[in-house]
Design a protein around this motif. Structure first.
Motif, PDB file in Angstrom:
ATOM      1  N   THR A  48       0.966  -1.105   0.049  1.00  0.00           N
ATOM      2  CA  THR A  48       0.203  -0.141  -0.011  1.00  0.00           C
ATOM      3  C   THR A  48       0.870   1.203   0.020  1.00  0.00           C
ATOM      4  OG1 THR A  48      -1.720  -1.205   1.160  1.00  0.00           O
ATOM      5  CG2 THR A  48      -1.816   1.268   1.201  1.00  0.00           C
ATOM      6  N   LYS A  49       1.893   1.386   0.538  1.00  0.00           N
ATOM      7  CA  LYS A  49       2.942   2.364   0.826  1.00  0.00           C
ATOM      8  C   LYS A  49       3.507   2.754  -0.453  1.00  0.00           C
ATOM      9  CE  LYS A  49       7.027   3.856   3.155  1.00  0.00           C
ATOM     10  NZ  LYS A  49       8.053   3.593   3.860  1.00  0.00           N
ATOM     11  N   THR A  50       4.072   1.488  -0.883  1.00  0.00           N
ATOM     12  CA  THR A  50       4.596   1.687  -2.310  1.00  0.00           C
ATOM     13  C   THR A  50       3.842   2.145  -3.393  1.00  0.00           C
ATOM     14  OG1 THR A  50       6.126  -0.337  -1.901  1.00  0.00           O
ATOM     15  CG2 THR A  50       6.049   0.405  -4.022  1.00  0.00           C
ATOM     16  N   GLN A  51       2.447   1.684  -3.469  1.00  0.00           N
ATOM     17  CA  GLN A  51       1.452   2.170  -4.330  1.00  0.00           C
ATOM     18  C   GLN A  51       1.012   3.587  -4.335  1.00  0.00           C
ATOM     19  OE1 GLN A  51       0.851   0.601  -7.307  1.00  0.00           O
ATOM     20  NE2 GLN A  51       2.308  -1.067  -6.342  1.00  0.00           N
ATOM     21  N   SER A  52       0.931   3.901  -2.943  1.00  0.00           N
ATOM     22  CA  SER A  52       0.623   5.194  -2.598  1.00  0.00           C
ATOM     23  C   SER A  52       1.749   6.175  -3.146  1.00  0.00           C
ATOM     24  CB  SER A  52       0.461   5.523  -0.914  1.00  0.00           C
ATOM     25  OG  SER A  52      -0.424   4.928  -0.583  1.00  0.00           O
ATOM     26  N   VAL A  53       3.119   5.899  -2.814  1.00  0.00           N
ATOM     27  CA  VAL A  53       4.198   6.629  -3.205  1.00  0.00           C
ATOM     28  C   VAL A  53       4.189   6.934  -5.088  1.00  0.00           C
ATOM     29  CG1 VAL A  53       6.653   6.739  -3.601  1.00  0.00           C
ATOM     30  CG2 VAL A  53       5.546   6.446  -1.206  1.00  0.00           C
ATOM     31  N   LYS A  54       3.985   5.734  -5.692  1.00  0.00           N
ATOM     32  CA  LYS A  54       3.827   5.711  -7.037  1.00  0.00           C
ATOM     33  C   LYS A  54       2.812   6.678  -7.459  1.00  0.00           C
ATOM     34  CE  LYS A  54       5.588   1.125  -7.940  1.00  0.00           C
ATOM     35  NZ  LYS A  54       5.353  -0.441  -8.557  1.00  0.00           N
TER      36      LYS A  54
END
Length: 132
Positions: free
Chosen positions: A59-65
């Motif tokens: 979730t964090k990675t996708q939010s940053v992307k």
């Protein structure tokens, strides 16, 4: 007698519940529960913790992307708008200049057509209210 028995049983039950945590506490030398049920519960809990950790990281990675893509998209949109706005402004200025030149040329041609004896270089003479 049955009331006394129930009361005594309830007292023992309460005493047992109060004493149970101390009786169930594992001594440092005791091994953890090794039954199939205990192992299964530990493995399930480990899988849940691991899955939760993976989900949070994803979730964090996708939010940053997503945030980066949004910033890039806004930046690209702003640059595109600026370029197109500048093109439009230049086209408007050029069109205005052309329109002014064409209007001037049309006015001169029309003036010559209406008064062929008057040259372009002759200044206009003003007349007063009496027509002189």
């Amino acid at each position: 007698m049955s009331i006394r028995f129930l009361s005594f049983s309830a007292s023992l039950l309460v005493a047992g519940v109060v004493l149970m945590p101390t009786a169930m506490a594992a001594e440092p030398s005791e091994k953890p529960c090794e039954t199939d049920l205990c192992r299964s519960v530990r493995q399930s809990w480990a899988a849940v913790r691991h899955g939760t950790s993976d989900a949070a990281q994803w979730t964090k990675t996708q939010s940053v992307k997503g945030w980066d893509a949004t910033k890039d998209g806004v930046s690209h949109a702003a640059h595109w708008t600026g370029r197109e706005g500048e093109k439009g402004w230049k086209a408007t200025k050029a069109g205005t200049k052309e329109a002014v030149h064409e209007t001037g040329a049309w006015t001169k041609k029309t003036a010559r057509d209406l008064d062929p004896g008057r040259s372009d270089k002759t200044p206009d003479t003003k007349t007063d209210a009496a027509g002189q």
